[in-house]
Enzyme design. Sequence first.
Site, short mmCIF file in Angstrom:
data_model
loop_
_atom_site.label_atom_id
_atom_site.label_comp_id
_atom_site.label_asym_id
_atom_site.label_seq_id
_atom_site.Cartn_x
_atom_site.Cartn_y
_atom_site.Cartn_z
CE LYS A 1 -6.93 -5.40 -3.82
NZ LYS A 1 -6.61 -4.02 -4.54
N1 GLU Z 1 -3.52 -3.34 -5.36
C1 GLU Z 1 -3.24 -2.27 -6.15
C2 GLU Z 1 -4.72 -1.55 -6.29
O1 GLU Z 1 -5.29 -1.69 -5.47
C3 GLU Z 1 -2.52 -2.71 -7.53
C4 GLU Z 1 -3.21 -3.73 -8.44
C5 GLU Z 1 -2.50 -4.10 -9.54
O2 GLU Z 1 -1.67 -3.73 -9.75
O3 GLU Z 1 -3.21 -4.89 -10.03
O4 GLU Z 1 -4.75 -0.96 -7.22
#
Ligand code: GLU
Length: 425
Positions: free
Chosen positions: A113
């Site tokens: 992240k």
């Molecule tokens: N931000 C989204 C999540 O928390 C998507 C992450 C992604 O598609 O890699 O799942």
Amino acid sequence: MTTNLSYVNQNTDAWMTYLAQIERVKPYLGHLSTYIDTLKNPKRALIVDVPVVMDDGSIRHFEGFRVQHNLSRGPGKGGVRFHPKVDLNEVMALSAWMTIKCAALNLPFGGAKGGIRVDPRQLSDAELERLTRRYTSEISHIIGPQKDIPAPDVGTNGRVMAWMMDTYSIEQGHTVTGVVTGKPVHLGGSLGRVKATGRGVFITGCQVAKKLSLPIAGAKVAVQGFGNVGSEAAVLFENAGAKIVAVQDHTGTIFNENGFSAVQLQQYVAQNGGVAGFEDASAITDEALWDVQMDIFIPAALEGQITAERAHQLTAKLVLEGANGPTYPEADDILNQRGVIIVPDVICNAGGVTVSYFEWVQDMSSFFWSEAEINERLDKIMRDAVEEVWAKATENECNLRTSAYIVACERILMARKERGIYPGK
Ligand code: GLU
């Protein structure tokens, strides 16, 4: 709960919530629990300074992060958040939840992240672009289609992903579409990606509601957060005959016990920037949301929303975690005792990363699928995951969160065990 990581603030909610969730799964992991510490230590955490020339010529410095929590099962995967409350501990927790989510859905990724501590609403479009491009450049040595693939999260969208893809590509000297997902469709994005997270919340929610004999037609639904996830889930529930009775976002909370149109609210929010002032509902206080009569509650905003106190208040029978980490561990226990079923974030909101996986596969093969194919594959993966997690919960007599963690941790720790530790003794 304690941690021996020197850079963790013991009072930080999100990371401590994650650690408590990991402690809860440990007794179910048998011999694999020997390796559990690997999940309590993020593999790599990068903090970057992001200087931006503002429109007035001044220079501001923003704090940026990218954390790769675990890479045992494949490249890192996870969104980038632009929000004023972003800090290292939050990004660590969000990256860890991505590790669990990708493994629970059996996607061939680890968890990562990123984020910048910024309120994107306060920036002009040009400032936002400069911020995104400099951040991308600063983290470019640890991301890449085989290393770590960012995507949208709170405060970011397809446009931000397009800037990230372009910046990374310029630095590489050729176009690399697979470095991020959630891109606009004409830049190698996937059909169905924007609506995928809300769709997944709806699919998993309906499947669990069926097991509980809770009819969707006529069910009262309240939603916290009316961005990409909350609004799409609300529209799908409305189309299935549910009544949207309350919605909360950063501008306020609205309520109508007879229900109001989620589609009209979507149009209203697109024009007005928030739910406050919507004609077909009355304004109530933010705290009053927790007392509203409802059958289904969809937290689709930020983490740490369902506290112990609110868990006592909540009238819902089913909670669908569209957000990451919305429920504190103490609140989890209270809801369990009260017989409220929670479809945990790591399954419930996994539709987004699942279609991100499809996007990455399509970019790698330069062969694109129809929206119908994407939705069919998404629905099957989500349904199978719910069945697997439901069966594990029955087998282990535990709740759905712990069972999702059992499924995920078994996969991650098996990979960890088989790969071994480098260098050995
Ligand atoms: N931000 C989204 C999540 O928390 C998507 C992450 C992604 O598609 O890699 O799942």
